[in-house]
Motif scaffolding. Structure first.
Motif, PDB file in Angstrom:
ATOM      1  N   LEU A  20      69.986 102.407  80.492  1.00 47.39           N
ATOM      2  CA  LEU A  20      70.868 101.424  80.905  1.00 47.39           C
ATOM      3  C   LEU A  20      72.011 102.098  81.446  1.00 47.39           C
ATOM      4  O   LEU A  20      73.039 101.557  81.685  1.00 47.39           O
ATOM      5  CB  LEU A  20      71.352 101.014  79.460  1.00 47.39           C
ATOM      6  CG  LEU A  20      70.379  99.676  79.075  1.00 47.39           C
ATOM      7  CD1 LEU A  20      70.729  99.435  77.621  1.00 47.39           C
ATOM      8  CD2 LEU A  20      69.925  98.654  79.925  1.00 47.39           C
ATOM      9  N   GLY A  21      72.038 103.543  81.642  1.00 42.00           N
ATOM     10  CA  GLY A  21      73.128 104.429  82.291  1.00 42.00           C
ATOM     11  C   GLY A  21      74.286 104.327  81.257  1.00 42.00           C
ATOM     12  O   GLY A  21      75.287 104.612  81.806  1.00 42.00           O
ATOM     13  N   CYS A  22      74.098 104.397  79.997  1.00 47.16           N
ATOM     14  CA  CYS A  22      75.110 104.428  79.070  1.00 47.16           C
ATOM     15  C   CYS A  22      75.488 105.718  78.398  1.00 47.16           C
ATOM     16  O   CYS A  22      74.610 106.854  78.679  1.00 47.16           O
ATOM     17  CB  CYS A  22      74.778 103.359  77.869  1.00 47.16           C
ATOM     18  SG  CYS A  22      74.638 101.932  78.336  1.00 47.16           S
ATOM     19  N   ASP A  23      76.531 106.215  78.276  1.00 50.79           N
ATOM     20  CA  ASP A  23      76.915 107.317  77.548  1.00 50.79           C
ATOM     21  C   ASP A  23      76.855 107.581  76.143  1.00 50.79           C
ATOM     22  O   ASP A  23      76.993 108.741  75.586  1.00 50.79           O
ATOM     23  CB  ASP A  23      78.516 107.610  77.848  1.00 50.79           C
ATOM     24  CG  ASP A  23      78.913 107.240  79.405  1.00 50.79           C
ATOM     25  OD1 ASP A  23      78.190 108.109  80.300  1.00 50.79           O
ATOM     26  OD2 ASP A  23      79.840 106.879  79.717  1.00 50.79           O
ATOM     27  N   ALA A  24      76.810 106.628  75.591  1.00 51.20           N
ATOM     28  CA  ALA A  24      76.964 106.690  73.979  1.00 51.20           C
ATOM     29  C   ALA A  24      76.134 105.605  73.355  1.00 51.20           C
ATOM     30  O   ALA A  24      76.066 104.386  73.787  1.00 51.20           O
ATOM     31  CB  ALA A  24      78.029 106.840  73.469  1.00 51.20           C
ATOM     32  N   VAL A  25      75.878 105.463  72.118  1.00 52.37           N
ATOM     33  CA  VAL A  25      75.409 104.492  71.120  1.00 52.37           C
ATOM     34  C   VAL A  25      76.194 104.699  70.097  1.00 52.37           C
ATOM     35  O   VAL A  25      76.244 105.475  69.333  1.00 52.37           O
ATOM     36  CB  VAL A  25      73.909 104.576  70.783  1.00 52.37           C
ATOM     37  CG1 VAL A  25      73.471 103.282  70.042  1.00 52.37           C
ATOM     38  CG2 VAL A  25      73.116 104.479  71.976  1.00 52.37           C
ATOM     39  N   VAL A  26      76.877 103.346  69.864  1.00 54.41           N
ATOM     40  CA  VAL A  26      78.062 103.306  68.907  1.00 54.41           C
ATOM     41  C   VAL A  26      77.621 102.428  67.675  1.00 54.41           C
ATOM     42  O   VAL A  26      76.926 101.579  68.068  1.00 54.41           O
ATOM     43  CB  VAL A  26      79.538 103.143  69.225  1.00 54.41           C
ATOM     44  CG1 VAL A  26      79.723 104.086  70.339  1.00 54.41           C
ATOM     45  CG2 VAL A  26      79.471 101.866  69.857  1.00 54.41           C
ATOM     46  N   GLN A  27      78.242 102.667  66.539  1.00 48.15           N
ATOM     47  CA  GLN A  27      78.108 101.590  65.601  1.00 48.15           C
ATOM     48  C   GLN A  27      76.697 101.397  65.210  1.00 48.15           C
ATOM     49  O   GLN A  27      76.081 100.559  64.707  1.00 48.15           O
ATOM     50  CB  GLN A  27      78.537 100.367  65.874  1.00 48.15           C
ATOM     51  CG  GLN A  27      80.438 100.119  65.944  1.00 48.15           C
ATOM     52  CD  GLN A  27      80.703  98.670  65.955  1.00 48.15           C
ATOM     53  OE1 GLN A  27      80.079  97.813  65.554  1.00 48.15           O
ATOM     54  NE2 GLN A  27      81.966  98.550  65.975  1.00 48.15           N
TER      55      GLN A  27
END
Lengths: 148, 141
Positions: free
Chosen positions: A79-86
């Motif tokens: 998805l072109g994201c930098d991180a997965v949070v929570q």
């Protein structure tokens, strides 16, 4: 007998699957192969833009933390994201699942990523303890509680 | 005994179908009562939109598709008149359910080799996602 045991063992090694899915909250970016950070529930989150709700589910031999985190990271990269949070994790005996939000840093695509000291500070050895006070030199005098 | 077996075999698929469905509920937390919102609903996480008014608390849970769980969540938000579905937390759960398994078996002692089968229950772990959040209303500027 040995051959069938070997066959069973080799089959059991392949008895694990990891599946991931997402629900988009905003427009995704282009897929990439950069590292993706994972921030667990309760840890501070740098300013970020949520892109998708992501879930990874591992079954069989893949029902463990490394496969779940890898599944979330792969989905975030897609998805072109930098991180997965929570990130939260639940585990049964043969199934484990993890959820989180795939995010882009608020500064993306700028050069500098805002850092959070608690997360980004490199590990450093703790400072040395202060020197202990010098012990009094032993004397031949009797201790005060023994004097009468 | 046979009637009991027929009843069990009839009810189990119904029960398992009902248990597998996505569930959702909502409760208003504001005195502001709005009609069902038929327009677009924005799903948000991690932060509230500026100027949002809280209308109620919403939860949804289900297995399988994340889209279905979020859609159930949004439907509850619409019911409270909200146009923003704010997801506060996402909790994964592994639930244990009983699944009916049918197995073909040879029909001993019968004249015709018609299909014989036996059914039994087996525990099955199911990953479930639970969303908790709020229905918000943001007026157009």
């Amino acid at each position: 007998m040995k051959r069938s045991l070997l066959l069973l063992a080799s089959l059991s090694l392949g008895c694990g699957t990891t599946a991931a899915q997402h629900h988009l909250l905003s427009a995704p970016g282009a897929p990439h192969a950069r590292p993706v950070r994972t921030i667990l529930e309760g840890d501070p989150v740098p300013p970020s833009q949520p892109v998708a709700l992501v879930q990874a589910t591992g079954r069989g031999l893949n029902a463990d933390l490394p496969h779940l985190i890898e599944g979330l990271r792969a989905e975030a990269q897609h998805l072109g994201c930098d991180a997965v949070v929570q990130v939260r994790i639940a585990r049964g005996s043969s199934v484990a699942t993890a959820t989180g939000f795939a995010v882009r840093w608020a500064s993306h695509p700028g050069t500098a990523v805002q850092s959070t000291p608690a997360i980004d500070a490199p590990w450093a050895p703790p400072p040395p303890l202060p020197a202990a006070p010098e012990a009094a030199a032993p004397t031949d005098a009797p201790p005060p509680w023994s004097a009468h | 005994m046979r009637a009991l077996r027929v009843l069990l075999l009839t009810l189990l698929p119904l029960c398992s179908a009902g248990c597998a469905a996505t569930r959702a509920s909502a409760i208003p937390t504001s005195s502001e009562l709005l009609p069902y919102h038929r327009g677009a609903v924005t799903v948000r996480a991690l932060s509230d939109p500026p100027g949002a008014r809280e209308l109620g608390a919403v939860e949804a849970s289900g297995e399988g598709s994340l889209d279905a769980v979020v859609e159930a969540f949004v439907e509850q938000v619409r019911g409270l008149g909200g146009n923003v579905a704010r997801i506060d937390s996402v909790t994964p759960v592994v639930e244990t359910r009983m699944r009916q398994v049918s197995q073909a078996m040879p029909c001993f002692g019968m004249r015709f080799q018609a299909g014989c089968s036996q059914s039994y229950l087996t525990p099955e772990e199911v990953p479930v996602v639970r969303l908790v959040g709020r229905a918000l209303r943001v007026d157009a500027p």
